[in-house]
Enzyme design. Structure first.
Site, PDB file in Angstrom:
ATOM      1  CE  LYS A 111      -4.393  -1.722   1.348  1.00 57.16           C
ATOM      2  NZ  LYS A 111      -5.611  -1.667   2.107  1.00 57.16           N
ATOM      3  CE  LYS A 194      -6.244  -7.463  -1.587  1.00 59.54           C
ATOM      4  NZ  LYS A 194      -6.787  -7.418  -0.272  1.00 59.54           N
ATOM      5  CE  LYS A 197     -13.401  -2.715   0.717  1.00 57.14           C
ATOM      6  NZ  LYS A 197     -12.840  -2.538   2.058  1.00 57.14           N
TER       7      LYS A 197
END
Ligand code: AQP
Length: 335
Positions: A111, A194, A197
């Site tokens: 992230k 994956k 969102k």
């Protein structure tokens, strides 16, 4: 009866991976356990959130919980920021966890990316807050997707170190519950990433509030290869050589609640265009009612808020005495 805790971040675009990897399993644990399901808004703000959007996203996750069949009367549905004990215990865990442990967390690396120095400190200590979420209730079982396994291992390490440091048996050792083959649903555009969102393309995921036409369009456009549907024979490939093909098969198997081998028996050797039509029908059948229920709850924010406020009260009544025990163990003076 075990105490179960899990959470979902209100960061928008709830998708099939969140459902199959987590929320559907939440519903399946309700009969035999005492469950706390939390909209983890304090985790969400580890990256910037627009305050107005955050409120709506919090209601949307709550609506998804209810639409998927979670019963907020028997179990506890609440938002994290309403229970200050999460933050209080997280601070103590900031003092228990070691920098070296957090440096190993792959989610932070992914992230924060190349701009590590600009990431929030909150994003870095996110796993400590997650450990506090669980241990504020002495929960023992945590249903999550596979991507959260490393964070749960850290929660175990924190519980163990706290117990050792103070010579107590305060915190239980948590068990991850990674329940089925859809523990890792991959992007519809790239079978090696994956479904998430924050995936740039909306075509990379099936959102829980997509209507039937959108679900159909996204599945028809989902990436595959030029080979027929794998039939289970070694020549027909595997997850590594044909990630997109196997992702669609796994999604079908999870939605149908059947082993992947059965789906391969049924569709193996067919063209993907045919298989995709069957997947469209199944996905619309399974996700359509959830999307419709979410919409129904969407027009009644007062009801959603009342569920959360009630959940907050009940969650606090469990977490407060546990926080008091922790303070006593730490040697904090209490008035
Ligand atoms: N692709 C996935 N397959 C299976 N399970 C998944 N989960 C998330 N993605 C998949 C599970 O959903 C639960 C809630 O996730 P979260 O919202 O708290 O955090 P996340 O894992 O960061 O979700 P996303 O969608 O991947 O968001 P972004 O893009 O913001 O990183 C968790 O139990 C998770 O395992």
């Amino acid at each position: 009866m075990a105490r179960v805790f899990s959470g979902v971040q209100p960061t928008g675009n709830l998708h099939l991976g969140n459902y199959l990897g987590a929320i559907r399993n939440f519903t399946r644990l309700q009969d035999d356990n005492e469950c706390l399901y939390c909209v983890v808004d304090m985790h969400a703000v580890t990256v910037w959130q627009d305050p107005k959007v955050l409120k709506n996203n919090t209601r949307e996750v709550t609506a998804a919980f209810l639409a998927s069949g979670i019963d907020p009367k028997t179990h506890i549905v609440f938002n994290q920021s309403g229970v200050p004990q999460h933050a209080e215990i997280a601070w103590i865990f900031n003092c228990v966890a070691r920098v070296g442990w957090l440096n190993r967390m792959t989610q932070f690396k992914e992230k924060a990316g190349k701009h590590r120095e600009n990431a929030s400190v909150g994003l870095y200590v996110y796993p400590n807050l997650m450990a506090a979420d669980i241990l504020a209730y002495k929960a023992t079982h945590v249903p999550v997707g596979e991507d959260q396994k490393q964070h749960l291992e850290l929660a175990r390490d924190i519980a163990q170190k706290f117990n050792n440091d103070f010579g107590v048996e305060q915190f239980p050792i948590v068990e991850p519950l990674i329940l089925d083959s859809a523990a890792r649903v991959m992007s519809l555009r790239d079978g090696r990433k994956k479904m998430s969102k924050s995936g740039a393309s909306d075509y990379s995921r099936l959102n829980l509030n997509d209507d039937a036409d959108t679900i159909a369009l996204k599945i028809r456009k989902a990436r595959t290869d030029s080979e027929p549907v794998p039939d289970g024979s070694p020549e027909s490939g595997d997850r590594v050589s044909r990630p997109e093909a196997f992702n669609l098969l796994e999604i079908y198997a999870a939605l149908a609640d059947q082993p992947i081998s059965q789906i391969q028996n049924e569709f193996g050797g067919q063209q993907f265009s045919q298989f995709k039509e069957a997947l469209v029908n199944l996905a619309v059948e399974k996700l359509g009612p959830i999307g419709a229920e979410m919409q129904r709850f969407g027009v009644d924010p007062k009801y959603i808020d009342s569920v959360l406020f009630d959940g907050v009260e009940r969650a606090r009544s469990i977490a407060e005495p546990i926080r008091d025990e922790v303070h006593e163990i730490m040697g904090f003076l209490r008035g």
